[in-house]
Motif scaffolding. Sequence first.
Motif, PDB file in Angstrom:
ATOM      1  N   VAL A 649       0.867  -1.183   0.000  1.00 55.79           N
ATOM      2  CA  VAL A 649       0.000   0.000   0.000  1.00 55.79           C
ATOM      3  C   VAL A 649       0.901   1.229   0.000  1.00 55.79           C
ATOM      4  CG1 VAL A 649      -1.789   1.288   1.214  1.00 55.79           C
ATOM      5  CG2 VAL A 649      -1.806  -1.228   1.257  1.00 55.79           C
ATOM      6  N   VAL A 650       0.887   1.986  -1.086  1.00 59.67           N
ATOM      7  CA  VAL A 650       1.723   3.185  -1.226  1.00 59.67           C
ATOM      8  C   VAL A 650       0.800   4.394  -1.342  1.00 59.67           C
ATOM      9  CG1 VAL A 650       3.499   4.326  -2.588  1.00 59.67           C
ATOM     10  CG2 VAL A 650       3.495   1.835  -2.395  1.00 59.67           C
ATOM     11  N   THR A 651       0.902   5.321  -0.383  1.00 56.04           N
ATOM     12  CA  THR A 651       0.004   6.479  -0.344  1.00 56.04           C
ATOM     13  C   THR A 651       0.797   7.767  -0.256  1.00 56.04           C
ATOM     14  OG1 THR A 651      -1.639   5.148   0.842  1.00 56.04           O
ATOM     15  CG2 THR A 651      -1.951   7.535   0.842  1.00 56.04           C
ATOM     16  N   ASN A 652       0.547   8.640  -1.204  1.00 54.41           N
ATOM     17  CA  ASN A 652       1.161   9.963  -1.219  1.00 54.41           C
ATOM     18  C   ASN A 652       0.139  10.957  -0.678  1.00 54.41           C
ATOM     19  OD1 ASN A 652       2.390  12.416  -1.837  1.00 54.41           O
ATOM     20  ND2 ASN A 652       1.835  12.300  -4.006  1.00 54.41           N
ATOM     21  N   TYR A 653       0.468  11.611   0.424  1.00 55.94           N
ATOM     22  CA  TYR A 653      -0.438  12.585   1.036  1.00 55.94           C
ATOM     23  C   TYR A 653      -0.117  14.013   0.603  1.00 55.94           C
ATOM     24  CZ  TYR A 653      -2.128   8.805   3.981  1.00 55.94           C
ATOM     25  OH  TYR A 653      -2.686   7.628   4.415  1.00 55.94           O
ATOM     26  N   GLY A 654       0.739  14.158  -0.401  1.00 53.83           N
ATOM     27  CA  GLY A 654       1.019  15.473  -0.940  1.00 53.83           C
ATOM     28  C   GLY A 654      -0.094  15.947  -1.868  1.00 53.83           C
ATOM     29  N   PHE A 655       0.111  17.103  -2.518  1.00 52.67           N
ATOM     30  CA  PHE A 655      -0.945  17.689  -3.333  1.00 52.67           C
ATOM     31  C   PHE A 655      -0.938  17.202  -4.779  1.00 52.67           C
ATOM     32  CE2 PHE A 655      -0.476  20.849   0.077  1.00 52.67           C
ATOM     33  CZ  PHE A 655      -1.786  20.913   0.503  1.00 52.67           C
ATOM     34  N   SER A 656       0.192  16.741  -5.269  1.00 50.70           N
ATOM     35  CA  SER A 656       0.271  16.305  -6.661  1.00 50.70           C
ATOM     36  C   SER A 656       0.834  14.893  -6.737  1.00 50.70           C
ATOM     37  CB  SER A 656       1.145  17.275  -7.470  1.00 50.70           C
ATOM     38  OG  SER A 656       2.435  17.371  -6.881  1.00 50.70           O
ATOM     39  N   PRO A 657       0.531  14.166  -7.812  1.00 56.48           N
ATOM     40  CA  PRO A 657       1.020  12.795  -7.948  1.00 56.48           C
ATOM     41  C   PRO A 657       2.536  12.717  -7.882  1.00 56.48           C
ATOM     42  CG  PRO A 657      -0.707  13.244  -9.534  1.00 56.48           C
ATOM     43  CD  PRO A 657      -0.367  14.554  -8.914  1.00 56.48           C
ATOM     44  N   ALA A 658       3.026  11.699  -7.199  1.00 57.27           N
ATOM     45  CA  ALA A 658       4.467  11.553  -6.984  1.00 57.27           C
ATOM     46  C   ALA A 658       5.097  10.642  -8.035  1.00 57.27           C
ATOM     47  CB  ALA A 658       4.722  10.991  -5.590  1.00 57.27           C
ATOM     48  N   GLU A 659       6.366  10.911  -8.305  1.00 59.06           N
ATOM     49  CA  GLU A 659       7.160  10.057  -9.178  1.00 59.06           C
ATOM     50  C   GLU A 659       7.839   8.991  -8.309  1.00 59.06           C
ATOM     51  OE1 GLU A 659       7.677  10.432 -12.575  1.00 59.06           O
ATOM     52  OE2 GLU A 659       6.215  12.070 -12.659  1.00 59.06           O
ATOM     53  N   LEU A 660       7.599   7.723  -8.636  1.00 59.06           N
ATOM     54  CA  LEU A 660       8.204   6.630  -7.887  1.00 59.06           C
ATOM     55  C   LEU A 660       9.460   6.134  -8.585  1.00 59.06           C
ATOM     56  CD1 LEU A 660       5.246   4.340  -6.703  1.00 59.06           C
ATOM     57  CD2 LEU A 660       6.361   6.209  -5.483  1.00 59.06           C
ATOM     58  N   SER A 661      10.434   5.768  -7.770  1.00 59.49           N
ATOM     59  CA  SER A 661      11.645   5.147  -8.307  1.00 59.49           C
ATOM     60  C   SER A 661      11.899   3.827  -7.581  1.00 59.49           C
ATOM     61  CB  SER A 661      12.852   6.087  -8.154  1.00 59.49           C
ATOM     62  OG  SER A 661      13.041   6.446  -6.795  1.00 59.49           O
ATOM     63  N   ASN A 662      12.870   3.094  -8.038  1.00 63.80           N
ATOM     64  CA  ASN A 662      13.180   1.751  -7.531  1.00 63.80           C
ATOM     65  C   ASN A 662      12.029   0.767  -7.784  1.00 63.80           C
ATOM     66  OD1 ASN A 662      15.651   2.644  -6.621  1.00 63.80           O
ATOM     67  ND2 ASN A 662      15.033   2.797  -4.466  1.00 63.80           N
ATOM     68  N   ILE A 663      11.286   0.999  -8.869  1.00 64.10           N
ATOM     69  CA  ILE A 663      10.147   0.145  -9.195  1.00 64.10           C
ATOM     70  C   ILE A 663      10.585  -1.287  -9.475  1.00 64.10           C
ATOM     71  CG2 ILE A 663       8.247  -0.232 -10.808  1.00 64.10           C
ATOM     72  CD1 ILE A 663       7.847   2.099  -8.929  1.00 64.10           C
TER      73      ILE A 663
END
Length: 883
Positions: A649-663
């Motif tokens: 479960v990965v949740t970003n609580y910031g205002f804009s979509p986040a860029e994920l790395s180490n996928i």
Amino acid sequence: MVGADDVFGGAGGGILFTVLYDLLKELISKSMIYGPLLKDILSALDSYRPLIKQIEASNEELGYRKEEVEKFKAHMKEGIKIVKKCSKVRKWNIYKKYKYANKLLGWDSALERLLKVLQAQGVRDGKETLLSVKRIERTVTEIEMNSSILESGVEILATTSRHMEKALSGVEMRSGDVLEGMYRIEDRVETKSCSMEAGIKRIEDRLDTQNGAKGGAWGVVPELTQFTVGLDEPLKELKMKLLKDGVSMLVVTAPGGCGKTTLATKFCQDGQVKDKFKNNIFFVTVSNTPNLGLIVQELHNRKGSQVPTFQDEVTAVKWLQTFLKEQGRNPLLLVLDDVWSGSESLLDKFQFEMQDYKMPDYKILVTSRSEFPRFGSSYHLQSLDYDNAMKLFCHSASLGDKSAHIPASLSRRIVKGCKGYPLAITVAGGSLCGQSIEIWKQRLIEWSKGSSILDSETKLLLRLQSSIVASDKEMAIIRECFLDLGSFPEDQRIPVTALIDIWTELYEQLDEDTLCVAYLQRLTNRSLANLVVTRKDQTQGDGYYSEHFVTQHDLLRELAIYETRQQAPRDRERLIINIVDDNLPKWWMEKKYESMKARLLSISTDVNFSSKWHHMELPEAEVLVLNFHTKNYALPKFMDTMHKLKVLVVTNYGFSPAELSNIALLGSLSHLKRIRLERVSIPSITKNPIQLVCLKKISLFMCTIGKAFSDGSIQISCAFPNLEEISIDYCNDLVEMPADLCDLIHLRKLSVTNSHKLLSLPEEIGKLQNLELLRLRSCTDLEQFPGSSRNLKKLIFLDISYCFSIKELPEDIGEMSSLRQLNMRECSRLQEVPVSVLDLEHLEEVICDDETKNLWEALPLKNTIIVVEKENINLNWLHKLHF
């Protein structure tokens, strides 16, 4: 050895009482472990002194039975034993610290109950004595009658003596002696009669006190001695709800320590309530082990009636019926305080009388940590707002008096840490009252380092812990689910769909979505969480939980985290880590443990986190919850040690979509079954193609899709060949679904909701021959279905509600031979339904609205129910603005 008589003899209420009292004082002076708890018990013992002395006096005058005295003596010895053990507990021994703290509280509660029993037995013995006095009174009356006869006799003798005086002057002296003797008899009889009357009056006065004429007796509304704030508005709402015609029972519910009993007491003492019910108000504490027989005896004793000892519950119920019928002739208010979960059968026994007899003014007020839906709606008592919380704290800490030297800024920070919880505020204020400013600052420093108010306030901790005791198998699961809620950040709503993903993999008993939601409802009923539904309609049981959320009081969340920390980090089943800036826990920085045993790992980071992870071995982890606030976020490299991981479960609580790395790390997770991503950029994932053979479900919430699917950069059918469920919600830039989605031959559920720019479905959607659920709710720009949709032979549920642009259903919809439920509410542009719907032999229910119901009512449907839902204005959806 102390004898039975010594229990009540001696100064201060007896030798044993004094020994225990002195031991407590000594322990308080030498030990800092138990703090306010010991002081509270010592204060309670002080309050018991008058009762002990009263028992002592009763023992001298009336004589208690030996076995009753022995019970009291044994209990005092037990208290001495516990206190001695407490004195040997070391500060570092957390287990023993709370073990004996629990025993102290249990001992204190048992002493209070024992003294009440002795009081009641004193009433019994007093009444027996009064009966004996009444008999003596009758004897005295007979003596008085005899004295009247003697008085007449004296008068006759006096007259006779005067007549004989002249003739018998020689016997004058003897006549005078007779008169004097008779008058002495008369005076003695009058004196004895007056003494008896005074004695009877004293005993009657004592019985009046013991039977509840003064506060503290059973069945009597307790005195409201404590300082109260923030209850005026709840009191008004409570009166409005319970005093309304047609309402017979109301349950006041909130977690322990929120002021439910105090509110119920204020209700009973309110002028309007007292005017209505007069002296027909009864207040009974039920507790977690209710004894109906004892409760019924309390009620009868309160009215001065004698009842026998009940041999069984059937007899007790009959006496309860008698009580209610007699008292129900006038307006009757019964308060059942501290009713625990599972007490429905007890409540039934008090309510059934209202059905058999017309008693419109019989009201029952229940206080409980749990809801009882079968008995009507509940009143949820909220925590205090800041202003009232500050008033209560200032009173508890004696600010302006003993703590006048404390800066206001410290008080504000302490109050903020108490989360508006009345009990927390009271105990925190009491423990800081009169302390130096350094002690106040120490408390705040401890909290800032990850400590909690629960670490310093034992009484508060024990009160809250009692709500999550695993008393049976069901409660054991409820406790586990409650502890899992601590995996999510403070003051954030928890998506129910995320909890479903976690629980279905962690617990064998919760392998269905519906079962998970049922246990969430149980948590809500016990005031351990709040289930919030934001969907606009009221359709139930359709399996749509994307608009269900859980909220929780901050202090309850702290309790969940506190409970998970009672073991060393290496041994915890749930490892919940909160990282501020880049400050990792000391044990992690120092690599203190080679590997961790946690099944669930939750890591929350703030806006300053740099994604610099330290290594950690987690071979047993099955669930990973990552909460963050940054624009760029790197998955932790230690994920490749999580060989048993099933849920991410990965949740970003910031205002804009986040860029994920180490996928690419996901490719090493061979057992991963469920992935849930929130506010994540999907194109950032497709840059690193992976294959997850075991993945069963993927959920995307408020993610940006872009051209991740349409440009062929990711082949879903290759990446997730065994996928069974896809959920896409609030992905507003999704225009079209990828064509190769139709190659997912194992797909059973496809849910695309609140994606307002979705224009079309793949032309080959009919290839999804195992699809059982297709939900397209609130896809407002979707206009039509592909012709191949007729091949969805196993489709059971179709939801196109709030698809405003759909003009027609598939012409061959009748070929969806397994379709059982169709939700087409608010499809306002739909003008007709195909005739082929008559071929849907298994169609059980069509949900529509006033505008579309006519399309169905004209059709000759035999086994189909047309459900017309009215518009429901649900303002809970406004909370979506937080997202």
